[in-house]
Design an enzyme around this catalytic site. Structure first.
Site, PDB file in Angstrom:
ATOM      1  N   LYS A  11       0.887  -1.292  -0.148  1.00  0.00           N
ATOM      2  CA  LYS A  11      -0.033  -0.177  -0.039  1.00  0.00           C
ATOM      3  C   LYS A  11       0.848   1.394  -0.021  1.00  0.00           C
ATOM      4  CE  LYS A  11       0.621   1.183   4.547  1.00  0.00           C
ATOM      5  NZ  LYS A  11       1.679   2.379   5.010  1.00  0.00           N
ATOM      6  N   ASP A 137      -3.127  -0.948   9.994  1.00  0.00           N
ATOM      7  CA  ASP A 137      -3.283  -0.979   8.684  1.00  0.00           C
ATOM      8  C   ASP A 137      -3.918  -2.400   8.079  1.00  0.00           C
ATOM      9  OD1 ASP A 137      -2.011   1.375   8.696  1.00  0.00           O
ATOM     10  OD2 ASP A 137       0.136   0.446   7.739  1.00  0.00           O
TER      11      ASP A 137
END
Length: 285
Positions: A11, A137
């Site tokens: 990401k 996350d």
């Protein structure tokens, strides 16, 4: 149960604002997560017992501290009882301490994969909650869509920023997230903003509040940002150490990658709003 091979994508934090600190010490964030079509790969191989094994072992990380193992154990605790064992082979491409979410992505892929292989049918909302116990996350990787995030990163609103090509560089250092978030020099009071209807990375309102501190503590990151900044707007992702820059085409990004300074690693990838993990699961259904 059969073998199962699934991606654990990287990401980017297209920006990262720290808007406050909670009484428990955690930081309140505003950020925009987007996936890359590049990352680790996990292969789940059935065993003849009830053990979870990870191959190869991560250097300097015990089994009990490996997020893959911790994710599997959290799922076991959720349902109780004896469940079939798996050897999980991790083809590790994402650097540790890079800010690309490699460990969180590994954990999310493990949760999603074992939920399927064990036939647990745990809803995605609950999987995301389990993921949050492993790291802030993890939920975005479980849910599988680019997202505007608030809170500690768990309050997610699906978003669709432009899917650009990015050059990602990893300087010769590993940044300690705990050190950055615990440092007195970190900016913690950025004004809250509303979700951008159309995010553009060059907008000066969007920055990474960790970047100036990371550059001070890790000069390798500062040098890499200066170098990449000659060609495009360069930013830190997460707490680093990886930095990224946007390019109009893959070929232009590859051309700059070929000119990178020695000692710095890097890759070129396409940003995607639907996680490669979700895409692969959809293909299997």
């Amino acid at each position: 149960m059969p073998h199962l091979t699934l991606p654990a994508p990287a990401k980017l934090n297209l920006f990262l604002h720290i808007v406050g600190r909670r009484p428990d010490g955690y930081h309140e964030l505003q950020t925009l997560f987007q996936f890359l079509d590049y990352g680790d790969e996990l292969i789940f191989e059935p065993r003849g017992d009830d053990q979870i094994r990870i191959e190869p072992a991560l250097p300097g990380v015990s089994l009990e501290n490996n997020l893959i193992w911790k994710a599997a154990e959290q799922l076991r605790k959720e349902v109780g009882g004896t469940l079939p064992g798996y050897t999980i082979h991790c083809d590790k491409r994402l650097p540790m301490g890079g800010g690309l979410g490699g460990g969180s992505s590994n954990a999310a892929t493990t949760l999603v994969a074992l939920n399927r292989l064990w036939g647990l049918h745990i809803p995605v909302d609950r999987l995301a909650e389990i993921g949050l116990s492993l790291g802030a996350d993890v939920p975005v990787f479980v849910r599988g869509h680019a997202a505007w995030a608030e809170g500690v990163g768990e309050r997610l609103t699906p978003s669709s920023p432009p899917e650009h090509w990015y050059l990602v560089l990893k300087p010769e250092c590993e940044v300690s997230t705990a050190l950055i978030f615990g440092h007195e020099g970190l900016t913690r009071h950025s004004p809250r903003i509303k979700i951008a209807p159309a995010f553009e990375g060059d907008d000066p309102r969007y920055r990474n509040d960790c970047q100036s501190l990371v550059c001070k503590l890790y000069p390798e990151v500062a040098r890499a940002l200066d170098w990449l900044g000659q060609f495009t707007s360069a930013k830190l992702t997460g707490t680093g150490a990886c930095i990224f820059g946007r390019f109009p085409t893959e070929s232009e990004a590859l051309e700059i990658l070929a000119r990178k300074p020695s000692g710095i690693k890097g890759f070129v990838a396409k940003a995607v709003n639907l996680s490669p993990l979700t895409v692969r699961l959809n293909e299997l259904n």
